[in-house]
Design an enzyme around this catalytic site. Structure first.
Site, PDB file in Angstrom:
ATOM      1  CG  ASN A  38      -0.185  -0.121   2.499  1.00  8.11           C
ATOM      2  OD1 ASN A  38       0.562   0.777   2.853  1.00  8.11           O
ATOM      3  ND2 ASN A  38      -0.338  -1.243   3.196  1.00  8.11           N
ATOM      4  CE  LYS A  87      -9.473  -4.472  14.176  1.00  6.08           C
ATOM      5  NZ  LYS A  87      -8.501  -4.520  13.099  1.00  6.08           N
TER       6      LYS A  87
HETATM    7  O1  PMT Z   1       2.650   6.066   6.623  1.00  5.84           O
HETATM    8  P1  PMT Z   1       2.081   7.382   6.131  1.00  5.84           P
HETATM    9  O2  PMT Z   1       2.323   7.607   4.662  1.00  5.84           O
HETATM   10  O3  PMT Z   1       2.532   8.530   6.989  1.00  5.84           O
HETATM   11  O4  PMT Z   1       0.501   7.328   6.261  1.00  5.84           O
HETATM   12  C1  PMT Z   1      -0.124   7.260   7.520  1.00  5.84           C
HETATM   13  C2  PMT Z   1      -1.247   6.225   7.549  1.00  5.84           C
HETATM   14  C3  PMT Z   1      -2.364   6.647   6.619  1.00  5.84           C
HETATM   15  C4  PMT Z   1      -0.708   4.853   7.142  1.00  5.84           C
HETATM   16  C5  PMT Z   1      -1.754   6.165   9.045  1.00  5.84           C
HETATM   17  O5  PMT Z   1      -2.241   7.433   9.402  1.00  5.84           O
HETATM   18  C6  PMT Z   1      -2.853   5.132   9.203  1.00  5.84           C
HETATM   19  O6  PMT Z   1      -4.025   5.402   9.047  1.00  5.84           O
HETATM   20  N1  PMT Z   1      -2.472   3.862   9.572  1.00  5.84           N
HETATM   21  C7  PMT Z   1      -3.384   2.727   9.640  1.00  5.84           C
HETATM   22  C8  PMT Z   1      -3.673   2.208   8.265  1.00  5.84           C
HETATM   23  C9  PMT Z   1      -4.558   0.973   8.291  1.00  5.84           C
HETATM   24  O7  PMT Z   1      -4.103  -0.092   8.019  1.00  5.84           O
HETATM   25  O8  PMT Z   1      -5.790   1.212   8.693  1.00  5.84           O
HETATM   26  P2  PMT Z   1      -6.914   0.034   8.841  1.00  5.84           P
HETATM   27  O9  PMT Z   1      -8.135   0.829   9.134  1.00  5.84           O
HETATM   28  O10 PMT Z   1      -6.894  -0.846   7.648  1.00  5.84           O
HETATM   29  O11 PMT Z   1      -6.437  -0.798  10.084  1.00  5.84           O
HETATM   30  C10 PMT Z   1      -6.889  -0.506  11.389  1.00  5.84           C
HETATM   31  C11 PMT Z   1      -5.824  -0.776  12.414  1.00  5.84           C
HETATM   32  O12 PMT Z   1      -5.584  -2.199  12.462  1.00  5.84           O
HETATM   33  C12 PMT Z   1      -4.500  -0.120  12.168  1.00  5.84           C
HETATM   34  O13 PMT Z   1      -3.998   0.340  13.397  1.00  5.84           O
HETATM   35  C13 PMT Z   1      -3.620  -1.240  11.610  1.00  5.84           C
HETATM   36  O14 PMT Z   1      -2.250  -1.060  11.983  1.00  5.84           O
HETATM   37  C14 PMT Z   1      -4.216  -2.461  12.312  1.00  5.84           C
HETATM   38  N2  PMT Z   1      -4.110  -3.729  11.560  1.00  5.84           N
HETATM   39  C15 PMT Z   1      -4.686  -3.873  10.344  1.00  5.84           C
HETATM   40  C16 PMT Z   1      -4.626  -5.092   9.710  1.00  5.84           C
HETATM   41  C17 PMT Z   1      -3.955  -6.166  10.307  1.00  5.84           C
HETATM   42  N3  PMT Z   1      -3.851  -7.335   9.716  1.00  5.84           N
HETATM   43  N4  PMT Z   1      -3.394  -5.994  11.515  1.00  5.84           N
HETATM   44  C18 PMT Z   1      -3.464  -4.804  12.153  1.00  5.84           C
HETATM   45  O15 PMT Z   1      -2.950  -4.641  13.267  1.00  5.84           O
END
Ligand code: PMT
Length: 406
Positions: A208, A340
């Site tokens: 991503n 979570k």
């Molecule tokens: O890295 P940058 O370019 O500075 O951009 C910042 C960002 C957009 C990456 C950051 O601000 C952000 O939003 N990070 C989380 C991105 C994400 O994966 O969001 P999600 O809504 O898909 O996941 C939710 C949470 O679960 C996140 O904390 C993620 O780390 C966690 N996760 C997701 C999938 C997985 N298999 N395991 C996880 O722990």
């Protein structure tokens, strides 16, 4: 953030004076009392009235002005400062301070102050590179003054090179650093950052757009505030923050393993990484050859949900997740908060300008299970990082208060 702090903002003559207005606004908004001192040349670019209106204080301009001296006086201004900022700082003021020349209000006040000083030079690239100027700048640094390097780019004088006044948000982040309490001493924080990379074969992968900037900014800010930091990072092009324990990983599975290995020692976990939700079922150890097929299907399977696993094993720790959403921001983020078992979720609508992946800013809302949401304006990732850590300090304090019954 800066309530009760007294800042003197020295403004010298350069085209970037108008950007100092924004810096003033950020400091005032954060609660600081700001007194502005303008040189004669600065007043050619922006009138004192602008600074006066935004600071709510008279702008000081003259060394020998009976009214201004009666009101505040350069010595009392120098003494009352908790921080002295000179922005923009010309080669002239840097030369004067380096050589001990005090011939106007600003240089005299600077000579009389014992407060930490932050200089933000902005000038033509040839002036910046001039060896006499560089020697003067070094003298300031050797005396303990903070100097923020200018940026490289198109300069107002028509040249391209180093000398550009930095974004006021970035200067403000440095102002915060000066005042930063070491309020995270004793915390051991795991920060995850960057993307994960899920390999299809030796040359292809799924990933991503995460650059890691958000997570690295959190790690750097936590280090400044006295925390021990373990930075678990997917592949990024960023310089690792000095002082962090650095654990590079590639896939979601590796991130899962490293985070869980580090968990027993951790007091806080902040999951800023953009973890792939799916990975190819099969990793081909040879490059897949394309044939005549028009379509190619890669079968995917779920990756481990690291945050959900942390939520189950959380115990007394503070657990912060991010939510990168493209619709129903608050609703979707709230679901993650509850499902979570998080103490806080940082919701960013990554469709908004200035938010999310890749850029230097983010636009976020903090959500909590038991307190009102906090929506921030678009801010640099450094400032967002500090605001997030402020919330962690707050959660920790409320827990301690709750435990002591006060
Ligand atoms: O890295 P940058 O370019 O500075 O951009 C910042 C960002 C957009 C990456 C950051 O601000 C952000 O939003 N990070 C989380 C991105 C994400 O994966 O969001 P999600 O809504 O898909 O996941 C939710 C949470 O679960 C996140 O904390 C993620 O780390 C966690 N996760 C997701 C999938 C997985 N298999 N395991 C996880 O722990």
């Amino acid at each position: 953030m800066l309530e009760g702090k007294q800042i003197v903002l020295g403004v010298t003559g350069g085209i970037a004076v108008y950007k100092a207005v924004e810096l003033l606004r950020l400091c005032v908004k954060a609660g600081a009392e700001v007194h502005v001192v303008m040189t004669e040349h600065a007043r050619e670019f922006v009138t004192p009235l602008t600074f006066q209106t935004l600071s709510g204080n008279p702008v000081q301009t003259d060394l020998f002005n009976l009214y201004q001296e009666k009101e505040i006086g350069h010595i009392s201004l120098a003494e009352r400062a908790d921080l002295f900022i000179v922005a923009p700082a010309t080669a002239n003021i840097i030369g004067k301070v380096a050589c001990g020349i005090a011939d106007d209000l600003l240089s005299t006040t600077l000579m009389a102050t014992r407060a930490p000083s932050l200089f933000v030079p902005a000038m033509n690239v040839n002036m910046w590179e001039n060896s006499v100027f560089q020697t003067n700048l070094k003298k300031l640094e050797e005396r303990g003054c903070l100097v923020m390097e200018p940026e490289t780019g198109a300069l107002a004088c028509g040249y391209v090179g180093k000398g550009k006044f930095p974004d006021p948000e970035k200067i403000f982040a440095n102002v915060l650093k000066v005042f930063q309490a070491r309020d995270l001493e004793g915390e051991r924080i795991i920060v995850t950052a960057g993307p994960t990379v899920e390999k299809i074969d030796p040359v292809r992968y799924l990933s991503n757009f995460s650059s890691g900037k958000m997570g690295y900014a959190i790690a750097a800010a936590a280090l400044e505030r006295g925390a021990e930091v373990v930075l678990v990072s997917g592949p990024t092009a960023l310089k690792r923050p000095q002082g962090a324990k650095f654990r590079p990983v590639t896939s979601a599975k590796e991130m899962f393993e490293v985070v869980l290995e580090q968990l027993p020692e951790a007091t806080v976990v902040i999951k800023a990484a953009a973890v792939a939700d799916f990975r190819p079922v099969i990793f081909h150890d040879r490059k897949l050859k394309k044939g005549d097929e028009e379509k190619w299907v890669v079968e995917l399977e779920r990756t481990p949900d690291i945050l959900a696993a942390l939520g189950k094993a959380k115990d007394h720790r503070i657990l912060v997740g991010f939510a990168a959403e493209t619709e129903n921001l608050v609703e979707n983020a709230r679901r993650k908060l509850a499902n979570k078992n998080l103490d806080m979720v940082v919701a960013n609508d990554v469709t908004q300008p200035g938010a999310g992946f890749g850029g230097d800013t983010n636009l976020v809302t903090f959500l909590f299970p038991d307190r009102a949401p906090v929506a921030l304006p678009c801010l640099s990732k450094e400032v967002v990082a500090h605001r997030l850590l402020d919330q962690i300090v707050d959660i920790r304090r409320s827990r301690e208060k709750g435990a002591s019954g006060c």
